[in-house]
Design an enzyme around this catalytic site. Structure first.
Site, short mmCIF file in Angstrom:
data_model
loop_
_atom_site.label_atom_id
_atom_site.label_comp_id
_atom_site.label_asym_id
_atom_site.label_seq_id
_atom_site.Cartn_x
_atom_site.Cartn_y
_atom_site.Cartn_z
N GLY A 142 8.02 61.41 23.09
CA GLY A 142 6.79 60.84 23.61
C GLY A 142 6.45 59.49 23.00
N LEU A 143 6.74 58.43 23.74
CA LEU A 143 6.39 57.08 23.29
C LEU A 143 5.40 56.44 24.27
CD1 LEU A 143 6.90 54.74 21.27
CD2 LEU A 143 8.76 54.00 22.76
N ILE A 176 6.91 61.58 30.48
CA ILE A 176 7.79 62.09 29.44
C ILE A 176 8.82 63.07 30.03
CG2 ILE A 176 7.89 63.24 27.19
CD1 ILE A 176 6.45 60.40 27.33
N GLU A 376 13.40 53.07 29.49
CA GLU A 376 14.23 52.57 28.39
C GLU A 376 14.27 51.04 28.38
OE1 GLU A 376 15.92 54.71 26.34
OE2 GLU A 376 15.76 56.58 27.46
C1 FAD Z 1 11.17 59.01 35.49
C2 FAD Z 1 10.73 58.39 34.19
C3 FAD Z 1 11.01 59.02 33.00
C4 FAD Z 1 10.56 58.49 31.79
N1 FAD Z 1 10.80 59.16 30.61
C5 FAD Z 1 10.22 58.71 29.46
C6 FAD Z 1 10.33 59.47 28.24
O1 FAD Z 1 11.02 60.51 28.20
N2 FAD Z 1 9.66 59.04 27.15
C7 FAD Z 1 8.90 57.90 27.17
O2 FAD Z 1 8.30 57.59 26.12
N3 FAD Z 1 8.80 57.15 28.29
C8 FAD Z 1 9.42 57.54 29.43
N4 FAD Z 1 9.29 56.80 30.60
C9 FAD Z 1 8.43 55.62 30.60
C10 FAD Z 1 9.16 54.30 30.66
O3 FAD Z 1 9.85 54.05 29.48
C11 FAD Z 1 8.12 53.22 30.99
O4 FAD Z 1 7.74 53.42 32.35
C12 FAD Z 1 8.63 51.81 30.77
O5 FAD Z 1 8.74 51.52 29.41
C13 FAD Z 1 7.73 50.77 31.43
O6 FAD Z 1 6.40 50.97 31.09
P1 FAD Z 1 5.29 50.98 32.24
O7 FAD Z 1 5.74 51.87 33.33
O8 FAD Z 1 4.00 51.26 31.58
O9 FAD Z 1 5.29 49.52 32.84
P2 FAD Z 1 4.53 48.23 32.23
O10 FAD Z 1 4.87 48.07 30.80
O11 FAD Z 1 3.11 48.29 32.62
O12 FAD Z 1 5.25 47.07 33.04
C14 FAD Z 1 4.95 46.78 34.42
C15 FAD Z 1 5.73 45.53 34.81
O13 FAD Z 1 5.28 44.43 34.01
C16 FAD Z 1 6.40 43.83 33.38
N5 FAD Z 1 6.00 43.26 32.10
C17 FAD Z 1 5.33 43.87 31.08
N6 FAD Z 1 5.19 43.04 30.04
C18 FAD Z 1 5.78 41.87 30.38
C19 FAD Z 1 6.02 40.62 29.74
N7 FAD Z 1 5.62 40.39 28.48
N8 FAD Z 1 6.67 39.66 30.41
C20 FAD Z 1 7.13 39.87 31.66
N9 FAD Z 1 6.95 41.03 32.34
C21 FAD Z 1 6.30 42.02 31.70
C22 FAD Z 1 7.41 44.95 33.22
O14 FAD Z 1 8.71 44.46 33.00
C23 FAD Z 1 7.23 45.67 34.54
O15 FAD Z 1 7.94 45.00 35.55
C24 FAD Z 1 9.81 57.28 31.80
C25 FAD Z 1 9.58 56.62 33.02
C26 FAD Z 1 10.04 57.15 34.20
C27 FAD Z 1 9.76 56.44 35.50
#
Ligand code: FAD
Length: 397
Positions: A142-143, A176, A376
């Site tokens: 959970g991150l 997660i 990731e």
């Molecule tokens: C099916 C699935 C399984 C997952 N499993 C896990 C898991 O097991 N554990 C866990 O911890 N997480 C998990 N995740 C979460 C995943 O790691 C996050 O969705 C990912 O890190 C992106 O975060 P966010 O969705 O909040 O998007 P955001 O961070 O809100 O980003 C939205 C958009 O803005 C862009 N953006 C953000 N900041 C910037 C910047 N500085 N410059 C340019 N563009 C930017 C991003 O690239 C993206 O295009 C999972 C996600 C999915 C869909």
């Protein structure tokens, strides 16, 4: 080239001869995982995908444990101690079946187990790792939070120490993988000394993991919220060997490495489906594979597919030599997922209307890869990692 040298025949499945890089043990690992996926995933996965469920996930985890696929590249504590290349080959074969199954294995081995193996106490390792390696206990990591994804340093989940030395955890995690089926969660939280990791048995009072439904990607994978409402943990629940964001980031680097390989598995399946279809589907009185425009697509797909596999091998050998940098993992994840999704989308066009049907694997893989592109580290995050390495300038904020 000497006229007397007889060239091996062209192998459409391995046009660059990349298999020459593999040892017999590597081939054996690949074959074991490939045949497990052929028996236990491929016949059922379209139905799982359609229903948005992964029935029998606990049995699948135990079977994956029995073939050594969980925590595969870790050593001791019942783990297989495989090489990074072997682990990568396993990821490729699992994702050739479905990204959801590879996600189950990545989160278990590269995130939850890796965190405990690398940063845990001896007691934490011996309590959890053998059961997780066997698939008897499923783990999650959970991150991400509802309001903090790409910028995990801003996470709100926090751990407070009370007077008796216990930790009290409060907060929410989002998206997660494996959450609602996990017996143990590795949860990252702010503490007064920075970000710390906690090993949380999921039956601890105050912990719950409601499943997230209505996904149109990674449907054969369990995804959940984690809700922590005054979760009281003993003092020794913290991962003692790391403080700060480098803890979760190094786990992510390990998991991303598996994705570099895995994405090429999804791409391989779509490419093979496109070749088969192009050879048998006739329009204008001949197979569509005989048209130059289709051949151009197939040739470009093959070039990106096998370049991607070659890149994965290269990174695997660097990891085995202890020389793989996080920026190189970003390079691989950025390229291979982006190219894999392009290969799947192109395969979709070759299959015409059939390309959108679950009778064929193409649309399932293409939609799965939409998640793989984001989790990731999104494309943009990996571009920023590489941009920073190339310029020395941090453009994250
Ligand atoms: C099916 C699935 C399984 C997952 N499993 C896990 C898991 O097991 N554990 C866990 O911890 N997480 C998990 N995740 C979460 C995943 O790691 C996050 O969705 C990912 O890190 C992106 O975060 P966010 O969705 O909040 O998007 P955001 O961070 O809100 O980003 C939205 C958009 O803005 C862009 N953006 C953000 N900041 C910037 C910047 N500085 N410059 C340019 N563009 C930017 C991003 O690239 C993206 O295009 C999972 C996600 C999915 C869909």
């Amino acid at each position: 080239m000497s006229a007397s040298v007889k060239l091996p025949p062209f192998d459409a499945g391995d046009p660059l001869g990349i298999d020459d890089l593999l040892e017999p043990e590597d081939l054996a690992v690949r074959e074991t995982v490939r045949s497990w996926a052929a028996d236990r995933v491929l016949p059922f996965v379209a139905d799982w995908y359609e229903s948005g469920e992964l029935p029998g996930i606990r049995e699948l985890a135990k079977e994956l444990g029995s073939i050594g696929a969980l925590g595969m590249s870790l050593s001791g504590y019942g783990c297989a101690g495989a090489s990074a290349v072997q682990y990568g080959l396993a990821c490729l074969e699992l994702e050739a079946a479905d990204s959801g199954i590879r996600s189950l294995v990545s989160v278990q081995g590269s995130l939850a187990m890796y965190a405990i193996h690398r940063f845990g106490s001896e007691e934490q390792k011996s309590r959890w790792l053998p059961a997780m390696a066997a698939g008897d206990v499923i783990g999650c990591f959970g991150l991400t939070e509802p309001d903090h994804g790409s910028d995990p340093a801003a996470m709100r989940t926090h751990a407070r120490r009370d007077a008796g030395g216990d930790w009290v955890l409060n907060g929410r995690k989002m998206w997660i993988t494996n959450g609602s089926v996990a017996g143990v969660a590795v949860v990252w939280a702010q503490s007064e000394n920075g970000i710390r990791g906690f090993v949380v048995p999921t039956d601890t009072p105050g912990f719950s993991a409601p499943e997230i439904r209505h996904k149109w990607s990674l449907r054969a994978s369990v995804t959940s919220e984690l809700v922590m409402d005054d979760v009281r943990l003993p003092a020794d629940a913290v991962l003692p060997e790391v403080t700060g964001l480098k803890g979760p980031l190094s786990c992510l680097s390990h998991a991303r490495y598996g994705i570099v390989w895995g994405a090429m598995g999804a791409a391989r399946t779509c490419f093979e489906a496109a070749v088969d279809y192009a050879k048998s589907r006739e329009q204008f009185g001949r197979p569509i594979g005989g048209f130059q425009l289709t051949q151009a697509k197939l040739a470009d797909m093959a070039v990106e597919l096998h370049k991607g596999i070659l890149l994965a091998h290269h990174l695997g050998r660097r990891m085995d030599a202890g020389r793989l940098r996080p920026e190189q993992v970003s390079f691989g994840k950025l390229n291979n997922v982006r190219e894999a999704i392009e290969i799947c989308r192109t395969a979709r066009t070759i299959l015409g209307a059939n390309g959108i049907s679950l009778e064929y694997p193409v649309m399932r893989h293409a939609t799965n890869l939409e998640s793989v592109l984001t989790y990731e580290g999104t494309v943009e995050m990996h571009q920023l990692v590489l941009g920073k390495a190339l310029t020395g300038l941090d453009a994250f904020r």
